[in-house]
Design a protein around this motif. Structure first.
Motif, PDB file in Angstrom:
ATOM      1  N   SER A   1      96.324 -37.543 -45.505  1.00 14.77           N
ATOM      2  CA  SER A   1      95.951 -38.888 -45.060  1.00 14.77           C
ATOM      3  C   SER A   1      96.385 -39.134 -43.616  1.00 14.77           C
ATOM      4  CB  SER A   1      96.610 -39.936 -45.957  1.00 14.77           C
ATOM      5  OG  SER A   1      97.988 -40.048 -45.643  1.00 14.77           O
TER       6      SER A   1
ATOM      7  N   ARG B   1      98.721 -41.715 -41.775  1.00 10.61           N
ATOM      8  CA  ARG B   1      99.770 -42.679 -42.101  1.00 10.61           C
ATOM      9  C   ARG B   1      99.985 -43.615 -40.912  1.00 10.61           C
ATOM     10  NH1 ARG B   1     103.758 -37.767 -44.043  1.00 10.61           N
ATOM     11  NH2 ARG B   1     102.448 -37.006 -45.773  1.00 10.61           N
TER      12      ARG B   1
ATOM     13  N   ARG C   1     108.721 -43.418 -48.713  1.00 14.76           N
ATOM     14  CA  ARG C   1     108.294 -42.069 -48.327  1.00 14.76           C
ATOM     15  C   ARG C   1     107.699 -41.333 -49.522  1.00 14.76           C
ATOM     16  NH1 ARG C   1     106.388 -38.126 -47.434  1.00 14.76           N
ATOM     17  NH2 ARG C   1     106.778 -36.503 -45.889  1.00 14.76           N
TER      18      ARG C   1
ATOM     19  N   ILE D   1     104.236 -42.675 -50.559  1.00 13.01           N
ATOM     20  CA  ILE D   1     103.156 -42.132 -49.732  1.00 13.01           C
ATOM     21  C   ILE D   1     102.605 -40.872 -50.377  1.00 13.01           C
ATOM     22  CG2 ILE D   1     102.628 -41.029 -47.518  1.00 13.01           C
ATOM     23  CD1 ILE D   1     104.653 -42.909 -46.209  1.00 13.01           C
TER      24      ILE D   1
ATOM     25  N   GLU E   1      98.736 -40.333 -51.632  1.00 12.67           N
ATOM     26  CA  GLU E   1      97.901 -39.260 -51.070  1.00 12.67           C
ATOM     27  C   GLU E   1      97.366 -38.367 -52.177  1.00 12.67           C
ATOM     28  OE1 GLU E   1      99.867 -38.767 -46.620  1.00 12.67           O
ATOM     29  OE2 GLU E   1     100.563 -37.479 -48.243  1.00 12.67           O
TER      30      GLU E   1
ATOM     31  N   ILE F   1      96.943 -44.446 -45.313  1.00  7.36           N
ATOM     32  CA  ILE F   1      98.091 -45.154 -45.863  1.00  7.36           C
ATOM     33  C   ILE F   1      98.629 -46.096 -44.788  1.00  7.36           C
ATOM     34  CG2 ILE F   1     100.304 -44.938 -47.045  1.00  7.36           C
ATOM     35  CD1 ILE F   1      98.132 -43.327 -48.434  1.00  7.36           C
TER      36      ILE F   1
ATOM     37  N   VAL G   1     105.529 -42.187 -40.416  1.00  4.52           N
ATOM     38  CA  VAL G   1     104.110 -42.418 -40.127  1.00  4.52           C
ATOM     39  C   VAL G   1     103.634 -41.536 -38.977  1.00  4.52           C
ATOM     40  CG1 VAL G   1     104.179 -44.797 -40.961  1.00  4.52           C
ATOM     41  CG2 VAL G   1     104.598 -44.340 -38.535  1.00  4.52           C
ATOM     42  N   ASP G   2     102.313 -41.401 -38.891  1.00  8.11           N
ATOM     43  CA  ASP G   2     101.708 -40.633 -37.805  1.00  8.11           C
ATOM     44  C   ASP G   2     101.451 -41.517 -36.588  1.00  8.11           C
ATOM     45  OD1 ASP G   2     101.462 -38.363 -39.564  1.00  8.11           O
ATOM     46  OD2 ASP G   2      99.754 -39.394 -40.471  1.00  8.11           O
TER      47      ASP G   2
ATOM     48  N   ARG H   1     105.048 -33.948 -38.376  1.00  6.90           N
ATOM     49  CA  ARG H   1     105.150 -33.997 -39.834  1.00  6.90           C
ATOM     50  C   ARG H   1     106.313 -33.122 -40.324  1.00  6.90           C
ATOM     51  NH1 ARG H   1     100.457 -35.363 -43.172  1.00  6.90           N
ATOM     52  NH2 ARG H   1      99.732 -37.376 -42.356  1.00  6.90           N
TER      53      ARG H   1
END
Length: 370
Positions: free
Chosen positions: A91, A93, A173, A176, A180, A187, A205-206, A307
């Motif tokens: 996903s 994030r 966390r 999530i 996913e 998300i 998060v990304d 990540r």
């Protein structure tokens, strides 16, 4: 005649008619039956199979399980996460933060419905602030997102922040991972508000989006440097009506401010945009910025590297959490803690000496022969 008719009507309204019996099952009995069925023990395999097969109720039960502080649920929660892990990670994030009143919930509803219209499946993990006095939480995000909550391709899960650092629920966390595995490809994590500790959301998060508003007297003043440094984009919300021109001016100011911060390791230059959750103007621009960010970071491999770093970070966080949990659950420590609380209260011992004494006792008991 009219009088007799009214009289008869009045009498019939006040008289209980014969032949009407109470239902065999009352609403209370139904409610008790539902509670009983939901409280039935369910295996981790049943929960994970349900999640992978798209059962939303079992997704909720799975998240409830991993959020539980009951020691009996730890093993089951670990099994659920372990099984879901190979199916996660696909996903985008997105963390969204901003001061209370900035319109986070309204923005997320507009943004979420925009994304589901594009064919995405969106999960919103909304963290509600817990009272430090009553320890209660309103958990009202589902009521604030009336349109999104009805969307079959959206899922809203409010959780109480408790004492978790940064306003992020203790098990967000892991939640999530479950979302996913269920199949949500976007998300969104809505956090409590802006503060130095709020930056914990950045570690899971990304893309980190900071929402701002104009007219609050804090366009550039009172902004936490850490938040500004970590923001991948700033969206000035409520850019409509009389606020539109102010929002455009604030956009220029924020752009200037962002250029004063060091460049990001990913090579991404943070963007500033304006939007309105009410008129939907600018919502597409926010998504365009996120899409451009994803393209850049995946091309230069910084996405994957981040990540990996986050996984290491959460490994350490989990160790610290487990150590703290086991310490306070230790029966000897519980007794010693109460004893020393009274001693500190009566000024018989200093807080630091009491803490040292308790810690020495705990680590002394934890020692095992080589």
């Amino acid at each position: 005649m009219a009088t007799d008719s009214n009289k008869n009507t009045s009498q019939s309204a006040l008289t209980e008619k014969a032949g009407i019996t109470r239902p065999e099952i009352s609403s209370l009995a139904v409610a008790q039956q539902i509670i009983k069925s939901r409280s039935k023990d369910i295996s981790s395999e049943q929960i994970t199979n349900g999640i992978l097969q798209g059962d939303i109720s079992l997704l909720s039960r799975g998240i409830t399980m991993i959020e539980s502080s009951n020691p009996k649920h730890l093993e089951k929660a670990a099994a659920i996460i372990s099984t879901c892990l190979p199916h996660s990670g696909k996903s985008i994030r997105i963390g969204i933060t901003g001061v209370p009143g900035v319109g986070k919930s309204s923005f997320i509803e507009s943004f979420g419905t925009f994304l589901t219209a594009l064919g995405h499946k969106v999960a919103v993990l909304a963290v509600d602030p817990s009272s430090t006095i009553s320890h209660g939480s309103i958990l009202g995000d589902k009521t604030r997102m009336e349109e999104l909550v009805k969307d079959k391709n959206a899922y809203i899960r409010p959780s109480a922040s408790g004492s978790a650092l940064g306003g992020v629920a203790r098990k967000t966390r892991e939640s999530i991972t479950l979302c996913e595995a269920f199949g949500f490809d976007i998300i969104i994590i809505e956090t409590v508000g802006v503060g130095q500790s709020e930056t914990a959301v950045h570690s899971m998060v990304d893309f980190f989006l900071l929402l701002k508003i104009t007219g609050a007297g804090d366009e550039l003043q009172g902004i936490k440097r850490g938040i500004m440094e970590m923001a991948d984009a700033i969206a000035i919300n409520k850019a409509d009506g009389e606020n539109l021109q102010k929002a455009k001016s604030a956009k220029v100011e924020f752009n200037r401010a962002l250029h004063l911060f060091p460049a990001k390791a990913s090579g991404w230059m943070p963007k500033v945009t304006t939007c309105s959750a009410i008129t939907k103007e600018g919502i597409d621009s926010v998504w365009e910025i996120i899409s451009n960010f994803m393209t850049l970071t995946k091309e230069n491999s910084s996405f994957e590297q981040r990540r990996k770093e986050q996984n290491q970070y959460w490994m350490i966080e989990t160790i610290e959490e487990q150590l703290k949990s086991r310490f306070y659950q230790n029966s000897v420590i519980k007794s010693l803690l109460e004893e020393n609380k009274k001693a500190v209260l009566n000024n018989e011992i200093s807080p630091f000496a009491a803490a040292q004494l308790i810690l020495e006792k705990y680590f002394g008991e934890s020692q095992t022969p080589n």
